[in-house]
Design a protein around this motif. Sequence first.
Motif, PDB file in Angstrom:
ATOM      1  N   SER A 249      47.177  47.966  45.628  1.00  0.00           N
ATOM      2  CA  SER A 249      45.587  47.822  46.306  1.00  0.00           C
ATOM      3  C   SER A 249      44.876  46.493  45.715  1.00  0.00           C
ATOM      4  O   SER A 249      44.056  45.894  46.668  1.00  0.00           O
TER       5      SER A 249
ATOM      6  N   VAL B 178      43.759  43.123  47.969  1.00  0.00           N
ATOM      7  CA  VAL B 178      42.437  42.928  48.433  1.00  0.00           C
ATOM      8  C   VAL B 178      41.950  41.618  48.628  1.00  0.00           C
ATOM      9  O   VAL B 178      40.960  41.140  49.159  1.00  0.00           O
TER      10      VAL B 178
ATOM     11  N   SER C 152      49.229  51.868  49.836  1.00  0.00           N
ATOM     12  CA  SER C 152      48.008  51.467  48.923  1.00  0.00           C
ATOM     13  C   SER C 152      47.781  49.926  49.320  1.00  0.00           C
ATOM     14  O   SER C 152      46.684  49.625  49.062  1.00  0.00           O
TER      15      SER C 152
ATOM     16  N   GLY D  17      44.214  47.816  50.526  1.00  0.00           N
ATOM     17  CA  GLY D  17      43.583  46.720  49.937  1.00  0.00           C
ATOM     18  C   GLY D  17      43.351  45.834  51.114  1.00  0.00           C
ATOM     19  O   GLY D  17      42.252  45.025  51.010  1.00  0.00           O
TER      20      GLY D  17
ATOM     21  N   LEU E   9      40.282  46.728  53.271  1.00  0.00           N
ATOM     22  CA  LEU E   9      39.000  46.531  52.701  1.00  0.00           C
ATOM     23  C   LEU E   9      38.483  44.875  52.443  1.00  0.00           C
ATOM     24  O   LEU E   9      37.559  44.579  52.869  1.00  0.00           O
TER      25      LEU E   9
ATOM     26  N   SER F  25      36.965  43.687  45.659  1.00  0.00           N
ATOM     27  CA  SER F  25      37.703  44.191  44.359  1.00  0.00           C
ATOM     28  C   SER F  25      36.844  45.395  43.876  1.00  0.00           C
ATOM     29  O   SER F  25      37.379  46.205  43.357  1.00  0.00           O
TER      30      SER F  25
ATOM     31  N   VAL G 293      37.442  48.490  46.398  1.00  0.00           N
ATOM     32  CA  VAL G 293      38.791  48.951  46.113  1.00  0.00           C
ATOM     33  C   VAL G 293      38.779  49.522  44.767  1.00  0.00           C
ATOM     34  O   VAL G 293      39.622  50.717  44.500  1.00  0.00           O
TER      35      VAL G 293
ATOM     36  N   THR H 285      37.235  53.126  44.836  1.00  0.00           N
ATOM     37  CA  THR H 285      37.859  53.909  45.944  1.00  0.00           C
ATOM     38  C   THR H 285      39.350  54.520  45.230  1.00  0.00           C
ATOM     39  O   THR H 285      39.491  55.847  45.206  1.00  0.00           O
TER      40      THR H 285
END
Length: 335
Positions: A130, A134, A208, A212, A215, A226, A229, A232
């Motif tokens: 993730s 991102v 996962s 990323g 987002l 970043s 995430v 989260t």
Amino acid sequence: VCQSDGVTERERPNVRQTLATAYDTLLAPQVKACIEASHPPLENSRFVKTRVNAGGLIAGITTWFSQLCILLHRLLKERRHESFDALRVFQVVAASVLCGLMWWHSDYRDLHDRLGLLFFISIFWGVLPSFNAVFTFPQERAIFTRERASGMYTLSSYFMAHVLGSLSMELVLPAAFLTLTYWMVGLRPGAVPFLLTLSVLLLYVLASQGLGLALGAAIMDAKKASTIVTVTMLAFVLTGGYYVNKVPLGMVWMKYVSTTFYCYRLLVAIQYGSSEEILRMFGCDSKGAATTTGCRFVEEEVIGDIGLWTSVGVLFLMFVGYRVLAYLALRRIKH
């Protein structure tokens, strides 16, 4: 190019008008005759319209696949060095070797140690994909905006190239990690448990990674995305079922939107089987499993409160849903 020395600005010839007049006089009749010769008029206009529509549809599909192949080829050339960078490979191999040494041929009855290993795998392969994904769209925003503005390709072909590229490159390292760790640790023997564990892990990695991508596409700022995430995934880890089993009522919903929760439950179920099998393995009565402290621990920490196929279905929905959200977020970008 026209250069006229000693001539005033008003007396200089109009080069553009001269070229346009020459084209209309010399070339335009020949071009018109060639077009009429290559496309003779047809009597049935309905047939012509149908053939043009069918040809346009086939040409559109062919063009889309051509764009997809070109973008996928470019993506693979750009990302293969990044995906298999020496530092990233070292990071994965080092984590795998450390896990193997820490849990070297551990006994399956050491329940707490085994649960710690399974949850560490869930954490490691939830945060890493993730966090790497991102940055994908924010880093390419300038190039993506410029190329889309010039009409070089469609958004769907660009996005599908990223989806297929992630499937081919981002699953190699998780597979290598699990292959090395699984046999060093001595998890449940057999090809079937290993393949089931590998399938769950790869599906979890894709889910996962989709988080990323979603987002990153929604925020389009690498630093802010970043941070979001990280927070989260921290929430997903805390509600994953290892640190806190009895989550407060106001935060129960976070457990059921956590990718880590479903992955952890599936890994435990693969290693220890169904609830009755687990209770029988540790000498607990299935009717009164919570009579002793050990049996109560098994009932609360190992036996899940959600079905296995439900967990698989939710992970698959997350895999698809996060990518749909990422695509919708990219559509709103103005170019």
